[in-house]
Design a protein around this motif. Structure first.
Motif, PDB file in Angstrom:
ATOM      1  N   TRP A  86      -5.773  65.285  77.290  1.00  0.00           N
ATOM      2  CA  TRP A  86      -5.390  66.395  78.014  1.00  0.00           C
ATOM      3  C   TRP A  86      -4.592  67.304  77.274  1.00  0.00           C
ATOM      4  O   TRP A  86      -4.384  68.831  77.211  1.00  0.00           O
ATOM      5  N   LYS A 117      -5.923  69.112  74.547  1.00  0.00           N
ATOM      6  CA  LYS A 117      -6.972  70.255  74.886  1.00  0.00           C
ATOM      7  C   LYS A 117      -6.315  71.446  75.569  1.00  0.00           C
ATOM      8  O   LYS A 117      -6.891  72.272  76.070  1.00  0.00           O
ATOM      9  N   GLN A 142     -12.729  73.379  81.421  1.00  0.00           N
ATOM     10  CA  GLN A 142     -13.157  71.970  80.983  1.00  0.00           C
ATOM     11  C   GLN A 142     -14.548  71.494  81.497  1.00  0.00           C
ATOM     12  O   GLN A 142     -15.529  71.155  80.927  1.00  0.00           O
TER      13      GLN A 142
END
Length: 539
Positions: free
Chosen positions: A65, A68, A118
């Motif tokens: 994460w 991202k 996402q």
């Protein structure tokens, strides 16, 4: 429109379930159609929380994460726990559940916006601005899916509008958040609450401020108990210092309070005038405002989690860890477990519809989520004894029994049953807002960007129109005027000796407090047209 799975609600749990389902399908090289409905105008528009997030479940869901770009930008650095008197603040030891090392101060709305990205990258179809208004059923009684509400039918429903859309699914995941309007109907139809304690709730009221740089301490976390609440009413506050000189400040009041003259909104405004709190906001400016109910009952108030054709996840079931003051990681974990169970059902019989994902409850019972909630189950119920006995018991339960006491305290009454007649109390005189540090409701609602189409049927419905005057006003001094944090309910016509309840539905921030606290349960909150309600930025 037909899908394998329909998810109702674009909060942390709904998005987690959708992402997990797509991940599982990709791992097995299968096609799985997943649709997510969100009643807000965009993902995150209706999301309101403190919030400090524990990344435990996020690590399970999306291990990379950080790479991202998840908006977890402010690590928690310092914890303070204060007891307030009217003029003083006394620092107390921070309970171990409230230690935040390794956690992050976030805007939960922005976190959900990122989760939405996402999900879309994995192929989830997300439809913001579409409110699920009705549960659909197969002839055998199992859940078939949901239908969105009609649009443009006029205030009385007498105009020809655009009909809603039916979304059929082999499994439907309900992630509506606290006091979900569809979830209430599922409770009744499938008797999901049989054997569970009554749910108990709190109302959380929050403001986001931009403060002067010299008052800003990124990563600082402060919680308080005590003033302005009396020791018999459950409640407390938080101050979370985010990035960019922003401070989130909020106040939570347990909705099992007894005094009908109490106003959670006014208690919050009064709290900000405390000398230890006021100085943080001097020279600052308020950016946003919102309110939301939260489920506080814990593990003994959880309903049955699955039923033919669907499951409940997140705060619509009630997975909040109250002593930890956190529910995001628990809501997300419930969604992970549910998605695994739903996927197993769909994989076992690819043609089956309306089956029950019984593996969800079994997985929950063997998970760290069950253990976490079980260990703190007695802390919130102990506060019915008052602040100091509850804090003493909580220390005993935490340090001596380590959450494994050989008893479980029960929630015996619904919150609406706790309210006492107004004749037993004296009205509370709250100070007038100064427009600098403290504010009235209407100016607060204005900066929540709340809007509803005026030409739509009311979404706040009275089962019996006579009750607000005959019961609420006569016995409880019209408490809906005070427990609503948005000025929706107003008694007019008193001077003419012809009182009536005026409902300003345009102001509603979708907190659901009225649906919970109305003493006779005469107010029924149903979903308005999609896209209506608040539009929270950075909340």
């Amino acid at each position: 429109m037909e899908y394998d799975v329909v998810v109702v609600g674009g909060g942390p749990s709904g998005l987690t379930a959708a992402i997990r389902l797509k991940q599982l399908a990709a791992e097995q090289g299968r096609e799985l159609s997943v649709c997510l409905l969100e009643k807000g105008s965009e993902i995150g528009a209706h999301i309101l929380s403190g919030a400090v997030i524990e990344p435990r479940t996020l690590n399970e869901l999306i291990p990379d994460w950080k790479e991202k770009g998840a908006p977890l930008n402010t690590p928690a650095l310092a914890d303070r726990f204060l007891y307030l008197t009217e003029t003083e603040s006394i620092q107390l030891p921070t309970p171990p559940q409230m230690h935040n090392a390794g956690n992050y101060i976030v805007s939960l709305g922005n976190f959900c916006r990122w989760l939405g990205q996402q999900a879309e990258e994995l192929g989830v179809e997300i439809y913001p601005g579409f409110a699920a208004a009705e549960v659909l059923y197969h002839e055998d009684g199992s859940v078939k899916g949901v239908a969105t509400g009609n649009v443009g039918t006029g205030k009385n429903g007498d105009e020809e509008g655009e009909p809603g859309i039916e979304l059929w699914a082999r499994q439907t995941i309900f992630a509506e958040g606290c006091r979900g309007s569809l979830t209430k109907t599922l409770f009744e139809r499938f008797r999901l609450r049989d054997g569970a304690d009554p749910q108990t709730y709190g109302i959380g009221i929050k403001e986001l401020w931009e403060v002067k740089p010299e008052h800003h301490q990124p990563g600082s976390i402060t919680h308080t108990v005590g003033w302005p609440m009396d020791t018999g009413t459950y409640g407390g506050s938080f101050l979370y210092h985010l990035e960019n000189n922003q401070v989130a400040v909020g106040f939570v009041v347990g909705l099992d309070y007894k005094n009908p003259y109490l106003s959670p909104y006014e208690e919050f405004q009064r709290f900000k005038t405390h000398p230890a709190i006021r100085k943080v906001f001097e020279g600052g400016r308020r950016l946003s405002y919102g309110a939301r109910a939260l489920s506080e009952g814990g593990i003994q108030s959880l309903p049955r989690l699955s039923f033919p054709g669907g499951v409940l996840v997140g705060d619509t079931a009630g997975f909040l860890n109250v002593p930890k003051i956190k529910g995001t990681h628990t809501a997300m974990k419930s969604a992970l477990l549910a998605a695994d169970a739903v996927f197993a059902v769909l994989s076992a019989n690819p043609e089956a519809i309306g089956q029950e994902a019984t593996g969800y409850a079994e997985a929950f019972r063997s998970s760290w989520l069950h253990d976490e909630l079980w260990r703190v189950r007695n802390i919130r119920p102990s506060f019915r004894w008052g602040l100091w006995p509850a804090m003493a018991y909580s220390a005993l339960d935490t340090y001596l029994f380590r959450g494994k006491a050989p008893w479980t305290m029960r929630h015996k009454h619904a919150d609406n049953e706790a309210l006492r007649p107004a004749a037993e109390y004296t009205p509370i005189s709250y100070p007038k807002p100064d427009g600098v540090l403290t504010f009235d409701r209407l100016s607060s609602v204005f900066i929540s960007n709340t809007n509803h189409s005026e030409d739509q049927p009311p979404h706040l419905r009275l089962k019996d129109p006579s009750v607000p005057i005959a019961v609420n006003l006569a016995t409880y001094a019209a408490p809906e005027q005070r427990y609503c944090p948005a000025g929706v309910y107003e008694i007019v016509g008193l001077e003419e000796n012809a009182p009536r309840l005026q409902i300003n539905a345009q102001n509603c921030v979708h907190c659901k407090t009225c649906d919970i606290k109305d003493p006779t349960q005469n107010i029924n909150w149903v979903t308005p047209e999609g896209g209506g309600g608040p539009n929270y930025p950075n909340m």
